[in-house]
Design an enzyme around this catalytic site. Structure first.
Site, PDB file in Angstrom:
ATOM      1  N   ASP A  34       0.803  -1.261  -0.072  1.00  0.00           N
ATOM      2  CA  ASP A  34       0.021  -0.116   0.136  1.00  0.00           C
ATOM      3  C   ASP A  34       0.796   1.170  -0.113  1.00  0.00           C
ATOM      4  O   ASP A  34       0.546   2.223  -0.606  1.00  0.00           O
ATOM      5  CB  ASP A  34      -0.810  -0.083   1.275  1.00  0.00           C
ATOM      6  N   HIS A 225      -7.725  -0.377   9.471  1.00  0.00           N
ATOM      7  CA  HIS A 225      -6.580   0.179   8.506  1.00  0.00           C
ATOM      8  C   HIS A 225      -7.076   1.534   8.004  1.00  0.00           C
ATOM      9  O   HIS A 225      -8.012   1.742   7.375  1.00  0.00           O
ATOM     10  CB  HIS A 225      -7.093  -0.768   7.077  1.00  0.00           C
ATOM     11  N   HIS A 227      -6.227   5.366   6.817  1.00  0.00           N
ATOM     12  CA  HIS A 227      -5.261   6.350   5.989  1.00  0.00           C
ATOM     13  C   HIS A 227      -5.576   7.661   6.833  1.00  0.00           C
ATOM     14  O   HIS A 227      -6.445   8.032   7.477  1.00  0.00           O
ATOM     15  CB  HIS A 227      -5.893   6.463   4.702  1.00  0.00           C
ATOM     16  N   CYS A 258      -4.290   4.830  -2.441  1.00  0.00           N
ATOM     17  CA  CYS A 258      -4.855   4.022  -3.714  1.00  0.00           C
ATOM     18  C   CYS A 258      -4.703   4.909  -4.636  1.00  0.00           C
ATOM     19  O   CYS A 258      -5.596   5.946  -4.563  1.00  0.00           O
ATOM     20  CB  CYS A 258      -6.139   3.336  -3.226  1.00  0.00           C
TER      21      CYS A 258
HETATM   22  C1  LIG Z   1      -9.033  -6.305 -11.431  1.00  0.00           C
HETATM   23  C2  LIG Z   1      -8.487  -5.805 -12.584  1.00  0.00           C
HETATM   24  C3  LIG Z   1      -7.319  -6.620 -13.054  1.00  0.00           C
HETATM   25  C4  LIG Z   1      -9.579  -5.542 -13.631  1.00  0.00           C
HETATM   26  O1  LIG Z   1      -9.149  -5.081 -14.579  1.00  0.00           O
HETATM   27  P1  LIG Z   1      -9.548  -5.227 -16.052  1.00  0.00           P
HETATM   28  O2  LIG Z   1      -9.107  -4.384 -17.013  1.00  0.00           O
HETATM   29  O3  LIG Z   1     -11.158  -5.031 -16.298  1.00  0.00           O
HETATM   30  O4  LIG Z   1      -9.063  -6.761 -16.480  1.00  0.00           O
HETATM   31  P2  LIG Z   1      -9.110  -7.523 -17.508  1.00  0.00           P
HETATM   32  O5  LIG Z   1      -9.239  -8.864 -17.417  1.00  0.00           O
HETATM   33  O6  LIG Z   1      -9.688  -6.974 -18.797  1.00  0.00           O
HETATM   34  O7  LIG Z   1      -7.258  -7.539 -17.929  1.00  0.00           O
HETATM   35  C5  LIG Z   1      -6.791  -6.380 -18.406  1.00  0.00           C
HETATM   36  C6  LIG Z   1      -5.414  -6.930 -18.777  1.00  0.00           C
HETATM   37  O8  LIG Z   1      -4.844  -7.089 -17.368  1.00  0.00           O
HETATM   38  C7  LIG Z   1      -4.150  -8.380 -17.497  1.00  0.00           C
HETATM   39  N1  LIG Z   1      -4.460  -8.762 -16.029  1.00  0.00           N
HETATM   40  C8  LIG Z   1      -5.439  -8.842 -15.360  1.00  0.00           C
HETATM   41  N2  LIG Z   1      -5.264  -9.323 -14.092  1.00  0.00           N
HETATM   42  C9  LIG Z   1      -4.176  -9.587 -14.052  1.00  0.00           C
HETATM   43  C10 LIG Z   1      -3.264  -9.966 -12.966  1.00  0.00           C
HETATM   44  N3  LIG Z   1      -4.000 -10.166 -11.844  1.00  0.00           N
HETATM   45  N4  LIG Z   1      -1.939  -9.720 -12.981  1.00  0.00           N
HETATM   46  C11 LIG Z   1      -1.294  -9.571 -14.324  1.00  0.00           C
HETATM   47  N5  LIG Z   1      -2.082  -9.159 -15.285  1.00  0.00           N
HETATM   48  C12 LIG Z   1      -3.701  -9.167 -15.131  1.00  0.00           C
HETATM   49  C13 LIG Z   1      -4.909  -9.087 -18.266  1.00  0.00           C
HETATM   50  O9  LIG Z   1      -4.351 -10.451 -18.760  1.00  0.00           O
HETATM   51  C14 LIG Z   1      -5.086  -8.070 -19.487  1.00  0.00           C
HETATM   52  O10 LIG Z   1      -3.951  -7.923 -20.230  1.00  0.00           O
HETATM   53  P3  LIG Z   1      -3.884  -7.902 -21.707  1.00  0.00           P
HETATM   54  O11 LIG Z   1      -4.761  -9.126 -22.134  1.00  0.00           O
HETATM   55  O12 LIG Z   1      -4.843  -6.618 -22.218  1.00  0.00           O
HETATM   56  O13 LIG Z   1      -2.367  -7.757 -22.300  1.00  0.00           O
HETATM   57  C15 LIG Z   1      -7.608  -4.209 -12.366  1.00  0.00           C
HETATM   58  O14 LIG Z   1      -8.735  -3.643 -12.221  1.00  0.00           O
HETATM   59  C16 LIG Z   1      -6.907  -4.068 -11.097  1.00  0.00           C
HETATM   60  O15 LIG Z   1      -5.746  -4.978 -11.594  1.00  0.00           O
HETATM   61  N6  LIG Z   1      -6.993  -3.523 -10.015  1.00  0.00           N
HETATM   62  C17 LIG Z   1      -6.328  -3.377  -8.939  1.00  0.00           C
HETATM   63  C18 LIG Z   1      -6.207  -1.896  -8.594  1.00  0.00           C
HETATM   64  C19 LIG Z   1      -5.308  -1.701  -7.257  1.00  0.00           C
HETATM   65  O16 LIG Z   1      -4.249  -2.488  -7.399  1.00  0.00           O
HETATM   66  N7  LIG Z   1      -5.567  -0.721  -6.479  1.00  0.00           N
HETATM   67  C20 LIG Z   1      -4.660  -0.780  -5.186  1.00  0.00           C
HETATM   68  C21 LIG Z   1      -5.205  -1.801  -4.185  1.00  0.00           C
HETATM   69  S1  LIG Z   1      -6.699  -1.563  -3.345  1.00  0.00           S
HETATM   70  C22 LIG Z   1      -6.231  -0.458  -2.249  1.00  0.00           C
HETATM   71  O17 LIG Z   1      -5.220   0.027  -2.066  1.00  0.00           O
HETATM   72  C23 LIG Z   1      -7.011  -0.603  -0.921  1.00  0.00           C
HETATM   73  C24 LIG Z   1      -6.809  -1.207   0.423  1.00  0.00           C
HETATM   74  C25 LIG Z   1      -6.758  -2.683   0.204  1.00  0.00           C
HETATM   75  O18 LIG Z   1      -5.378  -0.916   0.569  1.00  0.00           O
HETATM   76  C26 LIG Z   1      -7.681  -1.105   1.416  1.00  0.00           C
HETATM   77  C27 LIG Z   1      -7.780   0.442   1.920  1.00  0.00           C
HETATM   78  O19 LIG Z   1      -6.777   1.181   1.929  1.00  0.00           O
HETATM   79  O20 LIG Z   1      -8.774   0.858   2.487  1.00  0.00           O
END
Ligand SMILES: CC(C)(COP(=O)([O-])OP(=O)([O-])OC[C@H]1O[C@@H](n2cnc3c(N)ncnc32)[C@H](O)[C@@H]1OP(=O)([O-])[O-])[C@@H](O)C(=O)NCCC(=O)NCCSC(=O)C[C@@](C)(O)CC(=O)[O-]
Length: 332
Positions: A34, A225, A227, A258
């Protein structure tokens, strides 16, 4: 209120607050994940690995070390496999990773991770921005991950984000968060962390949330958690401890946020949290001087001042952990 009544009222208030301090608090460090995910300058893999080493060396036992999300969405975390394959795993230290879907899970599993974290949102607006799907669809995907992980014998941690407020939808109804929390437990999560993703919570709104969540969820299986966007992190934590919650997420140097949560700033700083807990007489087994060094290491690399007030205030005044703890305990 007459004098005697007033005196006994305050005595009881002190007793109440003392008895609400737990004897032990588990700190779940989120700095390498994070903390770094929102940094625009790419942090090289070897710096991430060294940071994780320093955090373990300071005594942290749970260090969320990487995420296996789409590199198209969060480039900073695109070296998750290199990080997880090259860290020195200290026995007794847990190195969980964040996964959004089965693809991320499979990649994480290739690196022999023992714990994965899943992270549905508490609001539609944030779910769309962060996961590109509705809350319901997110829960369906996370259930697939949890089912597979449980089958493979891995531990699963759940997060709910935007538990108090969402940058797109505004205030969130605590009943919604309680329901998602229950769903995460029914998927097999051993713990659910309640995330105030944009740091808008106050002790008042956190109490309101927890009164609802603990109706069905056991406090000993919840984590907090926060911020620290509005400087409410420690006050919110104190409100949470009153409910019997004893796991707290924090981030070294107060890094974090995030990229898809407009207005989010860093997490509660681990240095500030540890100082605060020592002041309450809660043992954390963490060496504050080594922790401060770890905070300086990453802040220096990023070329920005630490967000931890304790790290800033302590400067070079203390060379050993005992002296800092004495100060936190008001002994000097
Ligand atoms: C969920 C998706 C993947 C949907 O994203 P999408 O674009 O809808 O997914 P997709 O299935 O269409 O995939 C798009 C491309 O990404 C690839 N792909 C797809 N998945 C993966 C993977 N796992 N690893 C590697 N590659 C991946 C997939 O293969 C494809 O590649 P392409 O065919 O175009 O070359 C996207 O929205 C995403 O990755 N989101 C995460 C965002 C994020 O990390 N945010 C920060 C974390 S959350 C947070 O911080 C809050 C928390 C937890 O801390 C709590 C708090 O603070 O309160």
């Amino acid at each position: 209120m007459n004098f005697l009544k007033k005196r006994s009222y305050f005595k009881n208030a002190v007793k109440r607050s003392i008895s609400s301090s737990p004897s032990k608090v588990r700190i779940y460090e989120v700095g390498p994940r994070d903390g770094l995910q929102n940094e625009s300058k790419f942090v090289p893999t070897e710096i991430k690995i060294e940071l994780i080493k320093k955090l373990a060396n300071a005594g942290l036992k749970d260090i969320e070390s990487a995420s296996f999300v789409s590199p198209k969405w969060v480039k900073q975390m695109s070296d998750g496999q290199e990080v997880m394959k090259n860290i020195d795993r200290v026995p007794g230290v847990n190195y969980p990773v964040l996964v959004p879907n089965l693809k991320g899970y499979q990649l994480a599993k290739q690196c022999n991770v023992e714990e994965v974290a899943i992270f549905p949102a508490g609001s539609e607006g944030f779910s769309q921005k962060n996961l590109n799907c509705s809350v319901e669809e997110g829960l369906r995907r996370f259930k697939e991950v949890a089912d597979q992980a449980v089958k493979d014998g891995l531990r699963v941690r759940g997060y709910v984000s935007c538990v108090v407020g969402c940058p797109y939808d505004g205030p969130i109804n605590p009943k919604v968060i309680a329901k998602i929390t229950d769903e995460l437990f029914s998927m097999g999560c051993y713990e659910v962390s309640l995330g105030d993703t944009i740091g808008v919570g106050t002790a008042g709104s956190v109490r309101k949330l927890l009164r609802e969540v603990v109706k069905t969820a056991p406090p000993e299986k919840l984590a907090l958690h926060f911020h620290d966007t509005y400087g409410q992190g420690l006050a919110n934590l104190l409100a949470g401890l009153e409910f019997g919650i004893t796991t707290v997420d924090s981030s070294i140097s107060g890094l974090g946020g995030c990229p898809y949560a407009r207005g989010a700033s860093g997490n509660l700083a681990t240095e500030d949290l540890v100082y605060f807990l020592y002041g309450l007489g809660v043992n954390t087994d963490i060496d504050l001087v080594k922790l401060i060094e770890a905070g300086r290491y990453i802040s220096n690399f990023l070329g920005k001042p630490t967000e931890s007030k304790v790290n800033r205030a302590i400067g070079d005044r203390f060379k050993n952990h005992k002296d800092v703890v004495q100060m936190a305990s008001c002994a000097i």
